[in-house]
Design a protein around this motif. Structure first.
Motif, PDB file in Angstrom:
ATOM      1  N   VAL A  22       0.814  -1.462   0.159  1.00  0.00           N
ATOM      2  CA  VAL A  22       0.078   0.372  -0.220  1.00  0.00           C
ATOM      3  C   VAL A  22       0.666   0.905  -0.136  1.00  0.00           C
ATOM      4  CG1 VAL A  22      -1.930   1.116   1.802  1.00  0.00           C
ATOM      5  CG2 VAL A  22      -1.456  -0.740   1.341  1.00  0.00           C
ATOM      6  N   LEU A  26       0.060   4.139  -2.617  1.00  0.00           N
ATOM      7  CA  LEU A  26      -0.879   4.613  -2.748  1.00  0.00           C
ATOM      8  C   LEU A  26      -0.246   6.196  -3.035  1.00  0.00           C
ATOM      9  CD1 LEU A  26      -3.528   5.492  -1.639  1.00  0.00           C
ATOM     10  CD2 LEU A  26      -2.790   5.310   0.440  1.00  0.00           C
ATOM     11  N   LEU A  30      -2.297   8.703  -5.395  1.00  0.00           N
ATOM     12  CA  LEU A  30      -2.565  10.465  -5.242  1.00  0.00           C
ATOM     13  C   LEU A  30      -2.476  11.412  -5.177  1.00  0.00           C
ATOM     14  CD1 LEU A  30      -2.801   9.277  -0.817  1.00  0.00           C
ATOM     15  CD2 LEU A  30      -4.887   9.678  -2.468  1.00  0.00           C
ATOM     16  N   THR A 161      -4.589   4.754   9.895  1.00  0.00           N
ATOM     17  CA  THR A 161      -5.279   4.283   9.007  1.00  0.00           C
ATOM     18  C   THR A 161      -4.529   3.079   9.667  1.00  0.00           C
ATOM     19  OG1 THR A 161      -4.753   5.321   6.982  1.00  0.00           O
ATOM     20  CG2 THR A 161      -4.491   2.649   6.476  1.00  0.00           C
ATOM     21  N   ASN A 246      -8.549  -1.288  -0.260  1.00  0.00           N
ATOM     22  CA  ASN A 246      -7.086  -1.020  -0.926  1.00  0.00           C
ATOM     23  C   ASN A 246      -7.348  -1.328  -2.327  1.00  0.00           C
ATOM     24  OD1 ASN A 246      -5.676  -0.570   1.349  1.00  0.00           O
ATOM     25  ND2 ASN A 246      -4.758  -2.661   1.573  1.00  0.00           N
ATOM     26  N   ASP A 249      -1.877  -2.752  -7.210  1.00  0.00           N
ATOM     27  CA  ASP A 249      -0.989  -1.658  -8.346  1.00  0.00           C
ATOM     28  C   ASP A 249      -0.858  -2.774  -9.494  1.00  0.00           C
ATOM     29  OD1 ASP A 249       1.475  -0.548  -9.223  1.00  0.00           O
ATOM     30  OD2 ASP A 249       2.912   0.070  -7.036  1.00  0.00           O
ATOM     31  N   TRP A 461      -6.336   1.749  -8.203  1.00  0.00           N
ATOM     32  CA  TRP A 461      -6.906   2.618  -6.733  1.00  0.00           C
ATOM     33  C   TRP A 461      -7.440   3.696  -7.524  1.00  0.00           C
ATOM     34  CZ3 TRP A 461      -5.420   2.446  -1.346  1.00  0.00           C
ATOM     35  CH2 TRP A 461      -4.136   0.876  -1.270  1.00  0.00           C
ATOM     36  N   SER A 464     -10.344   4.065  -5.410  1.00  0.00           N
ATOM     37  CA  SER A 464      -9.544   4.547  -2.972  1.00  0.00           C
ATOM     38  C   SER A 464      -9.224   6.025  -3.302  1.00  0.00           C
ATOM     39  CB  SER A 464      -9.301   3.387  -3.122  1.00  0.00           C
ATOM     40  OG  SER A 464     -10.665   1.935  -3.230  1.00  0.00           O
ATOM     41  N   ALA A 465      -8.978   5.921  -4.254  1.00  0.00           N
ATOM     42  CA  ALA A 465      -7.586   7.164  -4.178  1.00  0.00           C
ATOM     43  C   ALA A 465      -8.140   8.603  -3.962  1.00  0.00           C
ATOM     44  CB  ALA A 465      -6.454   7.272  -5.325  1.00  0.00           C
ATOM     45  N   TYR A 468      -9.162   8.485  -0.607  1.00  0.00           N
ATOM     46  CA  TYR A 468      -8.660   8.921   0.665  1.00  0.00           C
ATOM     47  C   TYR A 468      -7.986  10.525   0.571  1.00  0.00           C
ATOM     48  CZ  TYR A 468      -6.399   4.460   2.432  1.00  0.00           C
ATOM     49  OH  TYR A 468      -6.154   3.502   3.084  1.00  0.00           O
TER      50      TYR A 468
END
Length: 474
Positions: A22, A26, A30, A161, A246, A249, A461, A464-465, A468
């Motif tokens: 992660v 991540l 992001l 987290t 999650n 990648d 991702w 989910s990004a 976040y």
């Protein structure tokens, strides 16, 4: 917006589990959301060796027994702050244990130092780089939200987290002075956790927001069964608790470009997977039999991961003509038991103890099904790797496994949405799941349909990004 992330490991530099995966992925996604992320990690030898364009940006004359400094630089395409404290991190073994397999006795000080420096950077210790949010990952960084909140005055937003709540980071209460904690933080409304200082407790109590790695796990940890003693606190904080699944990648896990594989493949072009299976069977000393369903495990070998359930149900697999390939390490008893199983069933069971990144890719690419029978699983990435690589996940109905796998029951197969097999995390439940998997293998059109559904799933991702980014910026 600038974001400081901090964790005790990061892929591909230092990895013991999914946390590192992660942390390697991540920050990159992001950045696509407009966030400028730097990750603070300990200065382990492997990280310092990989660091380029390094420059010192913060000096600490004394930090838990020695001097330290923070280096800013790049490694593996990631923007890093590295806590260069040789007296704490320049040592052999994995991040938490020495070569003897025991925890380093100064782990409380090592990870308090990481948290302290994260808080310092959050308060402007690095000239010209002040984050708007600090994202702390797991117990090793849990003191950072406490240090920031207890400092008083203006500070960045903090997000804690949870990757695995079972690792609580408890240390003796007598260390409170050494850790720089004020007396008024030592109660239940503070860092105290069952008469000790809890690093995870500190993060959960003081952070402005909490995330965990799947929606189902976010609900589970508010119950006594899965809450590890934190369920009451988490219920009081439910309004700021977010379950964000999650992602995988897909630059690392792509069977069409993976350099570790003996043959490449993708949905609609599966001939390469057949070659990967044969190559894996040959490498591991299994019978080279395309007709035998090959099951795999890539896991820590622990009770949490359901390894006792696998051993108890192994006769079901073997009597059904299946093979089993195991890669992992963990409890000595499980390691020995899987070695014994391999010795007792040559050509049908293969066990590799240890961690081997390339072999993990080859195993997931070569097996027909991957076993993830965890008793609890915050998210799990191996089931996503399995789907991407055309292996059917056989998983427990818990946490992120329940969120990502659609059971191959008759209705789901007819609807064309099944991508694996879901079971109760019991011996009886796993036995039924293995019997169903063996039965599905006999229906190759249905098996292939479920396989292709998994390979076509959106596992990255991106979604989910966005979640976040919303939590970090709120």
């Amino acid at each position: 917006m600038k974001v400081l992330a901090t964790a005790s490991e990061i892929f591909p530099l230092v990895k013991t589990g999914g946390l590192a995966d992660v942390m390697g992925a991540l920050p990159r996604v992001l950045a696509k959301q407009g966030l400028e992320v730097r990750t603070l990690v300990p200065g382990y030898p492997a990280i310092l060796a990989a660091l380029t364009d390094a420059e010192p940006v913060y000096a600490l004359p004394t930090l838990h027994g020695g001097s330290a400094r923070v280096l800013a630089g790049k490694a593996a395409g990631l923007d890093l702050f590295v806590l260069d404290a040789p007296h704490l991190f320049d040592r052999p073994g994995n991040p938490y244990m020495g070569p003897d397999g025991r925890d380093w006795p100064d782990n409380p000080q090592r990870f308090a130092a990481l948290s302290r420096v994260a808080a310092d950077i959050g308060l402007g210790a690095v000239p010209g780089w002040i984050p708007g949010a600090v994202n702390c990952h797991d117990w090793q960084t849990g003191l950072a939200p406490a240090y920031l909140a207890l400092a008083g005055g203006a500070r960045p937003r903090t997000v804690m987290t949870i990757h695995n709540l079972a690792f609580t980071g408890q240390v003796p209460m007598a260390l409170w002075r050494d850790l720089g904690l004020p007396p008024d933080s030592l109660g239940t409304d503070g860092v105290e956790f069952y008469n000790a200082i809890g690093y995870m407790k500190a993060g959960l109590y003081y952070a402005d927001a909490i995330t965990t790695v799947s929606p189902t796990y976010a609900a589970e940890i508010q119950t006594p069964e899965f809450g590890c003693g934190f369920d009451g606190l988490l219920r009081t904080r439910h309004a700021v608790l977010h379950g964000i699944l999650n992602g995988l990648d897909e630059t690392v896990w792509d069977p069409w470009s993976d350099p570790a594989l003996p043959a490449r493949f993708r949905k609609g072009h599966l001939r390469g997977k057949t070659k990967c299976k044969a190559a894996l069977q040959t490498r591991l000393g299994l019978a080279t039999d395309a007709a035998a369903p090959l099951f795999g495990i890539v896991s820590r070998l622990t009770g949490q991961k359901g390894m006792d359930l696998v051993l108890d149900t192994l006769p079901t697999l073997l009597e059904g003509g299946a093979q089993l390939a195991v890669l992992g390490s963990g409890d000595r008893g499980f390691e020995d038991a899987f070695r014994t199983a391999a010795a007792a069933h040559p050509g049908q069971v293969a066990t590799t103890i240890g961690y081997d990144e390339a072999l993990s890719h080859q195993l997931v690419a070569g097996v027909n099904a991957l076993l993830v029978p965890s008793r609890f699983e915050p998210c799990g990435l191996t089931q996503m790797m399995a789907m991407r690589y055309g292996a059917l996940p056989v998983v427990s109905r818990v946490g992120g496994l329940a969120d990502s796998i659609v059971d191959a029951n008759e209705a789901a197969l007819r609807a064309g949405v099944a991508n694996g097999i879901v079971a109760d995390p019991t011996q009886a439940g796993l036995t039924r799941a293995l019997q169903r998997a063996l039965g599905l293998w006999q229906d190759q059109p249905a098996w292939t349909q479920a396989q292709r559904v998994g390979m076509a799933a959106e596992l990255g991702w991106e979604a989910s990004a966005k979640r976040y980014a919303e939590v970090l910026a709120h």
